[in-house]
Design an enzyme around this catalytic site. Structure first.
Site, PDB file in Angstrom:
ATOM      1  CG  HIS A  44      -2.048   0.957   1.095  1.00 41.96           C
ATOM      2  ND1 HIS A  44      -1.872   2.293   1.326  1.00 41.96           N
ATOM      3  CD2 HIS A  44      -3.345   0.796   0.727  1.00 41.96           C
ATOM      4  CE1 HIS A  44      -3.028   2.920   1.101  1.00 41.96           C
ATOM      5  NE2 HIS A  44      -3.927   2.027   0.739  1.00 41.96           N
ATOM      6  NE  ARG A  46      -6.249  -1.014  -0.729  1.00 36.69           N
ATOM      7  CZ  ARG A  46      -7.126  -1.772  -0.096  1.00 36.69           C
ATOM      8  NH1 ARG A  46      -6.937  -3.076   0.003  1.00 36.69           N
ATOM      9  NH2 ARG A  46      -8.195  -1.238   0.450  1.00 36.69           N
ATOM     10  CE  LYS A  51      -9.968  -0.207  -3.311  1.00 33.00           C
ATOM     11  NZ  LYS A  51     -10.535  -0.128  -1.942  1.00 33.00           N
ATOM     12  CG  ASP A  73      -7.493   9.189  -1.756  1.00 34.58           C
ATOM     13  OD1 ASP A  73      -7.188  10.397  -1.601  1.00 34.58           O
ATOM     14  OD2 ASP A  73      -8.041   8.521  -0.869  1.00 34.58           O
ATOM     15  CB  CYS A  80      -4.394  11.087   0.820  1.00 31.17           C
ATOM     16  SG  CYS A  80      -4.749   9.332   0.656  1.00 31.17           S
ATOM     17  CE1 TYR A  81      -3.213   6.117  -0.300  1.00 30.56           C
ATOM     18  CE2 TYR A  81      -4.823   6.004  -2.054  1.00 30.56           C
ATOM     19  CZ  TYR A  81      -4.420   5.661  -0.787  1.00 30.56           C
ATOM     20  OH  TYR A  81      -5.225   4.872  -0.005  1.00 30.56           O
ATOM     21  CG  ASP A 134     -10.631  10.482  -2.348  1.00 35.62           C
ATOM     22  OD1 ASP A 134     -10.205  10.229  -3.475  1.00 35.62           O
ATOM     23  OD2 ASP A 134     -11.173   9.623  -1.621  1.00 35.62           O
ATOM     24  CG  ASP A 178     -10.419  15.554   4.104  1.00 39.79           C
ATOM     25  OD1 ASP A 178      -9.176  15.547   4.172  1.00 39.79           O
ATOM     26  OD2 ASP A 178     -11.060  14.715   3.450  1.00 39.79           O
ATOM     27  CG  HIS A 197      -8.164  13.882   1.057  1.00 37.68           C
ATOM     28  ND1 HIS A 197      -9.062  13.439   2.004  1.00 37.68           N
ATOM     29  CD2 HIS A 197      -7.787  12.773   0.359  1.00 37.68           C
ATOM     30  CE1 HIS A 197      -9.228  12.129   1.879  1.00 37.68           C
ATOM     31  NE2 HIS A 197      -8.462  11.700   0.896  1.00 37.68           N
TER      32      HIS A 197
HETATM   33  C1  FPP Z   1      -6.660   1.824   2.874  1.00 38.97           C
HETATM   34  O1  FPP Z   1      -7.795   2.576   2.887  1.00 38.97           O
HETATM   35  C2  FPP Z   1      -5.559   2.596   3.523  1.00 38.97           C
HETATM   36  C3  FPP Z   1      -4.640   2.053   4.333  1.00 38.97           C
HETATM   37  C4  FPP Z   1      -4.693   0.614   4.667  1.00 38.97           C
HETATM   38  C5  FPP Z   1      -3.480   2.854   4.892  1.00 38.97           C
HETATM   39  C6  FPP Z   1      -3.813   4.132   5.563  1.00 38.97           C
HETATM   40  C7  FPP Z   1      -2.612   4.775   6.152  1.00 38.97           C
HETATM   41  C8  FPP Z   1      -2.308   6.074   5.968  1.00 38.97           C
HETATM   42  C9  FPP Z   1      -3.161   6.907   5.123  1.00 38.97           C
HETATM   43  C10 FPP Z   1      -1.117   6.775   6.523  1.00 38.97           C
HETATM   44  C11 FPP Z   1      -0.241   6.139   7.537  1.00 38.97           C
HETATM   45  C12 FPP Z   1       0.947   6.976   7.822  1.00 38.97           C
HETATM   46  C13 FPP Z   1       1.291   7.574   8.980  1.00 38.97           C
HETATM   47  C14 FPP Z   1       2.522   8.391   9.025  1.00 38.97           C
HETATM   48  C15 FPP Z   1       0.498   7.460  10.209  1.00 38.97           C
HETATM   49  P1  FPP Z   1      -8.925   2.430   1.759  1.00 38.97           P
HETATM   50  O2  FPP Z   1      -9.209   1.011   1.484  1.00 38.97           O
HETATM   51  O3  FPP Z   1     -10.055   3.314   2.181  1.00 38.97           O
HETATM   52  O4  FPP Z   1      -8.239   3.142   0.518  1.00 38.97           O
HETATM   53  P2  FPP Z   1      -7.628   2.551  -0.856  1.00 38.97           P
HETATM   54  O5  FPP Z   1      -8.782   2.041  -1.641  1.00 38.97           O
HETATM   55  O6  FPP Z   1      -7.039   3.760  -1.491  1.00 38.97           O
HETATM   56  O7  FPP Z   1      -6.614   1.515  -0.513  1.00 38.97           O
HETATM   57  K     K Z   2      -9.305   5.808  -0.199  1.00 40.22           K
END
Ligand code: FPP
Ligand code: K
Length: 505
Positions: free
Chosen positions: A307, A355, A358, A361, A363-364, A410, A417, A420
């Site tokens: 991820h 990942r 998917k 977003d 934040c990535y 996002d 927010d 993001h």
């Molecule tokens: C899946 O969410 C997201 C995660 C499993 C990881 C989240 C971790 C962070 C955002 C940051 C961690 C870092 C620190 C420094 C604390 P989802 O399934 O909603 O999103 P996706 O579809 O994009 O994977």
């Molecule tokens: K997400």
């Protein structure tokens, strides 16, 4: 200490909520909408009205519609040629997002009329700054569920403001006042009042205090002791005492350790020391190695799915340990990592997914976009031979992530927010600047007791040619964001200078 902090349940509840908050954009969106309603109440001429922006649609066409298209490369203008006929809830969500993105990319559905020389919306700096200031204000009742995330709210807002070039020194005292009750006598910070210390809360608190010049309120000796409690005999770090062990823990703890220039020796009370480890860095690199998956990406812990958010934690943590060219290839297979990381950038969206299979977003834009300067430095890849598409990220950020009324989001169908907004801006900074590691033997010799590699990064501003290639004007530029600490460079330098030669207490 309140009795709540003695209850083992109280240790899991706040950290679970924090994890939930970081894992669920849905929750953040729900809250953003509550925040919006609050703002509406406070502001009658409502910059933040929730109705659709589509009123401006026709004006936009008349004025700008034709201007955008000629500049748009084909891979941002239409769906890619390869289609998988299997329909799943993800493929339906992906198609919907791609349609929305294409509407904006092509200019057909764009409502931000203020565009740059390349036909992309300008970065709406004053509006984003106003949005971030609301995060430092009063909260409506639904934000109660964010109680364990006080340090994050401050960090996202303060760092986002600084990335936009806004001075935040006026928030110094309020920030110190917020963190005073969150600091625990045994070291570290909880996410809310009466909560036990947590790695993510301590990281966000330390960064927020660095942002306002308030690091003096941190009890460094107690922090060193607490970090020793979460260092695991495996080499990794837990998020809290008896909490989960993952690469967030490693990155958050080692960032705090480095920024505060704490001693590398484990405190005598550390369970890891009892198991034979001597230093905070003992077995850390090899534990991190075990988080690389069959895809080449990084999971949060051994055997977890790769991820993007964890990839950043891993690469940045390795860059705390040593220079990127030494630390990264020593502990990771860079060939398979490169393949996985390259695969995170989507077309036609231009942004990143977290990942495989998917959606993009924003934040990535940071979690994945921020990996590139670390990995490219490790592999000595110059900007002109870059492995990623900076223009794509600039297009996604300016065209799809910006909410017209302020804040970044996002994806087009979501609300902005603080999370993001901060990480979109950090990602934009990764796309706009060239961050390189400059080895500095002077600090290495004199500070052999502490980790100093991460202080050796510098940035170059883009050339006019690069700005043209990557589609942004000077007006769209954010401030440089440190690739390891995710803080403004001057804030990192101030912390470095403050504790230079002060290893120990
Ligand atoms: C899946 O969410 C997201 C995660 C499993 C990881 C989240 C971790 C962070 C955002 C940051 C961690 C870092 C620190 C420094 C604390 P989802 O399934 O909603 O999103 P996706 O579809 O994009 O994977
Ligand atoms: K997400």
């Amino acid at each position: 200490m309140s009795s709540a902090t003695q209850d083992p349940q109280a240790t899991t509840a706040p950290s679970d909520r924090l994890a939930e908050m970081l894992d669920s954009s849905a929750r953040i969106e729900e809250l953003s909408s509550a925040q919006e309603e609050e703002i509406q109440e406070a502001d009658d001429d409502s910059e933040y009205e929730t109705s659709s922006d589509s009123d401006d649609h026709h004006d936009f066409h008349a004025v700008w519609g034709s201007k955008l298209k000629p500049n748009l490369p084909f891979y941002f203008a239409s769906p890619g040629p390869l289609r998988d006929s299997l329909q799943t809830s993800t493929s339906v969500a992906q198609d919907k997002t791609m349609d929305e993105v294409l509407q904006l990319m092509t200019g057909n559905g764009q409502t931000i009329l203020d565009v740059n020389a390349y036909g992309l919306p300008h970065l709406l700096k004053p509006k984003h700054a106003a949005f971030l200031r609301t995060i430092l204000g009063k909260y409506p009742p639904p934000f109660q569920v964010m109680d364990a995330s006080r340090p994050w709210l401050l960090y996202w807002a303060l760092n986002g403001l600084r990335t936009l070039g806004v001075d935040v020194s006026e928030y110094k005292q309020r920030c110190i006042d917020t963190f005073t009750p969150l600091q625990n006598p045994e070291g570290g910070f909880g996410g809310g009042h009466g909560h036990l210390s947590h790695a993510a809360a301590s990281y966000a608190a330390t960064l927020s205090l660095a942002l306002v010049g308030g690091l003096d309120m941190i009890d460094r000796r107690a922090m060193w002791h607490w970090l020793g409690q979460v260092k695991n005999p495996s080499g990794g770090f837990r998020m809290a005492v008896n909490g989960e062990e993952d690469v967030r823990g490693a990155y958050c703890c080692m960032t705090i350790h480095t920024l505060l220039r704490l001693p590398l020796t484990l405190p005598p009370s550390s369970p890891a020391r009892a198991a034979g480890l001597e230093s905070f860095t003992s077995n850390l690199g090899s534990w991190i190695s075990s988080c690389q998956t069959y895809e080449g990406g990084l999971g949060g812990a051994p055997d977890n799915e790769a991820h993007g958010a964890y990839a950043f934690c891993v690469l940045a943590c390795l860059c705390l340990l040593d220079s990127p060219d030494k630390a990264i290839p020593t502990y990771l297979n860079t060939k398979s990592l490169t393949h996985w990381l390259v695969s995170r950038q989507a077309s036609p969206e231009g942004g990143f997914s977290g990942r495989t299979n998917k959606l993009v977003d924003a934040c990535y834009s940071h979690w994945v976009g921020g990996c590139w300067s670390l990995l490219e430095s490790a592999l000595s890849i110059p900007a002109e031979k870059s492995l990623w598409h900076r223009e794509g990220l600039v297009r996604y950020t300016l065209t799809c992530s910006q909410a017209k009324k302020g804040g970044l989001r996002d994806k087009p169908s979501t609300r902005p927010d603080g999370y993001h907004t901060n990480y979109s801006l950090a990602g934009l900074s990764a796309a706009q600047y060239i961050y390189t590691y400059k080895s500095d033997t002077e600090t290495a010799e004199t500070e052999s007791e502490a980790l100093t590699s991460a202080f050796n990064w510098s940035f170059e501003r883009p050339t006019t040619q690069q700005m043209k290639q990557w589609c942004f004007d000077t007006k769209d530029m954010v401030e440089p964001v440190h690739p390891v600490f995710v803080l403004p460079f001057d804030v990192v330098e101030e912390a470095r200078a403050k504790f230079a030669g002060k290893v120990g207490f």
